[in-house]
Motif scaffolding. Structure first.
Motif, short mmCIF file in Angstrom:
data_model
loop_
_atom_site.label_atom_id
_atom_site.label_comp_id
_atom_site.label_asym_id
_atom_site.label_seq_id
_atom_site.Cartn_x
_atom_site.Cartn_y
_atom_site.Cartn_z
N VAL A 1 0.83 -1.20 0.00
CA VAL A 1 0.00 0.00 0.00
C VAL A 1 0.87 1.25 0.00
O VAL A 1 0.60 2.21 -0.74
CB VAL A 1 -0.96 -0.01 1.21
CG1 VAL A 1 -1.62 1.34 1.40
CG2 VAL A 1 -2.01 -1.10 1.03
N ILE A 2 1.92 1.26 0.81
CA ILE A 2 2.80 2.43 0.87
C ILE A 2 3.52 2.65 -0.46
O ILE A 2 3.57 3.77 -0.97
CB ILE A 2 3.80 2.28 2.04
CG1 ILE A 2 3.05 2.36 3.37
CG2 ILE A 2 4.89 3.35 1.97
CD1 ILE A 2 3.87 1.94 4.57
N GLY B 1 1.71 6.02 -7.17
CA GLY B 1 0.61 6.83 -7.68
C GLY B 1 1.02 8.29 -7.84
O GLY B 1 0.65 8.95 -8.81
N LYS B 2 1.79 8.80 -6.90
CA LYS B 2 2.26 10.19 -6.99
C LYS B 2 3.21 10.36 -8.18
O LYS B 2 3.18 11.37 -8.87
CB LYS B 2 2.96 10.60 -5.70
CG LYS B 2 2.00 10.76 -4.53
CD LYS B 2 2.74 11.13 -3.27
CE LYS B 2 1.79 11.19 -2.08
NZ LYS B 2 2.49 11.49 -0.84
N ILE B 3 4.06 9.35 -8.41
CA ILE B 3 4.98 9.41 -9.54
C ILE B 3 4.20 9.44 -10.85
O ILE B 3 4.48 10.23 -11.75
CB ILE B 3 5.97 8.23 -9.50
CG1 ILE B 3 6.95 8.40 -8.34
CG2 ILE B 3 6.72 8.10 -10.82
CD1 ILE B 3 7.80 7.18 -8.07
N VAL B 4 3.20 8.57 -10.95
CA VAL B 4 2.40 8.51 -12.17
C VAL B 4 1.60 9.80 -12.34
O VAL B 4 1.49 10.31 -13.46
CB VAL B 4 1.48 7.27 -12.17
CG1 VAL B 4 0.52 7.30 -13.33
CG2 VAL B 4 2.32 6.00 -12.22
N ASP B 5 1.05 10.34 -11.26
CA ASP B 5 0.33 11.62 -11.36
C ASP B 5 1.23 12.71 -11.91
O ASP B 5 0.84 13.48 -12.78
CB ASP B 5 -0.20 12.06 -9.99
CG ASP B 5 -1.42 11.28 -9.55
OD1 ASP B 5 -2.06 10.65 -10.42
OD2 ASP B 5 -1.73 11.30 -8.35
N SER B 6 2.44 12.77 -11.42
CA SER B 6 3.39 13.77 -11.91
C SER B 6 3.75 13.52 -13.37
O SER B 6 3.83 14.45 -14.16
CB SER B 6 4.65 13.77 -11.04
OG SER B 6 5.59 14.66 -11.58
N MET C 1 -10.39 13.23 -18.46
CA MET C 1 -9.47 12.71 -19.47
C MET C 1 -8.08 12.48 -18.87
O MET C 1 -7.43 11.47 -19.15
CB MET C 1 -9.37 13.67 -20.66
CG MET C 1 -10.60 13.69 -21.53
SD MET C 1 -10.60 14.97 -22.81
CE MET C 1 -9.05 14.75 -23.61
N THR C 2 -7.63 13.41 -18.04
CA THR C 2 -6.33 13.27 -17.39
C THR C 2 -6.30 12.05 -16.49
O THR C 2 -5.35 11.27 -16.51
CB THR C 2 -6.00 14.53 -16.58
OG1 THR C 2 -6.02 15.66 -17.44
CG2 THR C 2 -4.65 14.42 -15.92
N ILE C 3 -7.36 11.86 -15.70
CA ILE C 3 -7.41 10.71 -14.79
C ILE C 3 -7.51 9.41 -15.57
O ILE C 3 -6.90 8.39 -15.20
CB ILE C 3 -8.57 10.88 -13.79
CG1 ILE C 3 -8.24 12.03 -12.84
CG2 ILE C 3 -8.84 9.60 -13.03
CD1 ILE C 3 -9.38 12.45 -11.94
N ALA C 4 -8.25 9.39 -16.68
CA ALA C 4 -8.36 8.19 -17.51
C ALA C 4 -7.01 7.83 -18.12
O ALA C 4 -6.62 6.65 -18.14
CB ALA C 4 -9.41 8.39 -18.60
N ILE C 5 -6.28 8.81 -18.59
CA ILE C 5 -4.95 8.55 -19.14
C ILE C 5 -4.02 8.07 -18.04
O ILE C 5 -3.21 7.15 -18.24
CB ILE C 5 -4.39 9.81 -19.85
CG1 ILE C 5 -5.19 10.06 -21.12
CG2 ILE C 5 -2.91 9.67 -20.16
CD1 ILE C 5 -4.90 11.38 -21.79
N ASN C 6 -4.15 8.64 -16.85
CA ASN C 6 -3.38 8.21 -15.69
C ASN C 6 -3.64 6.73 -15.41
O ASN C 6 -2.71 5.96 -15.19
CB ASN C 6 -3.80 9.07 -14.49
CG ASN C 6 -2.89 8.93 -13.32
OD1 ASN C 6 -2.08 8.04 -13.24
ND2 ASN C 6 -3.05 9.84 -12.37
#
Length: 137
Positions: free
Chosen positions: A21-22, A28-33, A84-89
């Protein structure tokens, strides 16, 4: 009760899950960036300098702003650019996870393909085999 909790908390599965989980949150933060700071600006440049984060449709006549933040203050908006941004993420995360699982499966196949060496016979077995061979002669 304290010992029971300690046994539960220190089980291998619970610790592995916590670590997963950690690491997942950090990933997730890396992918968001990567999506927000690298991929979406490139995609925006390719399609003509468009910024997907400001794509929205005002759902009331009171919404007249040109950017999403101000439009949300004025009333209800349908922020499809954010979606769209979240879907691509999600697609990027799913692709990376697919590649990780595929690589792990390949490694497992290689391990399974390599035959394990049979264990060497014990000294007792070697001595008994020698005695047997001598008796046959």
């Amino acid at each position: 009760m304290l010992n029971e909790f300690k046994q539960f908390a220190l089980k291998g599965n619970v610790v592995d899950l916590a670590i997963g989980v950690i690491i997942g949150a950090a990933f997730g933060k890396i992918v968001d960036s990567m999506v927000g700071d690298i991929f979406m600006p490139l995609l925006g440049a390719i399609v003509g300098g468009l910024d997907f984060s400001n794509y929205f449709i005002g759902l009331s006549k009171a919404v007249t702003a040109g950017n999403l933040v101000d439009a949300q203050k004025q009333g209800a908006v349908l922020a499809y650019g954010k979606f769209m941004t979240i879907a691509i993420n999600f697609i990027i995360i799913a692709w990376v996870m697919f590649m990780v699982v595929k690589a792990m499966n390949r490694l497992k196949k290689q391990e399974a393909a390599a035959p394990a060496e049979p264990p060497a016979p014990s000294t007792e077995v070697v001595l008994l085999t020698e005695i047997r061979d001598l008796l046959k002669k």
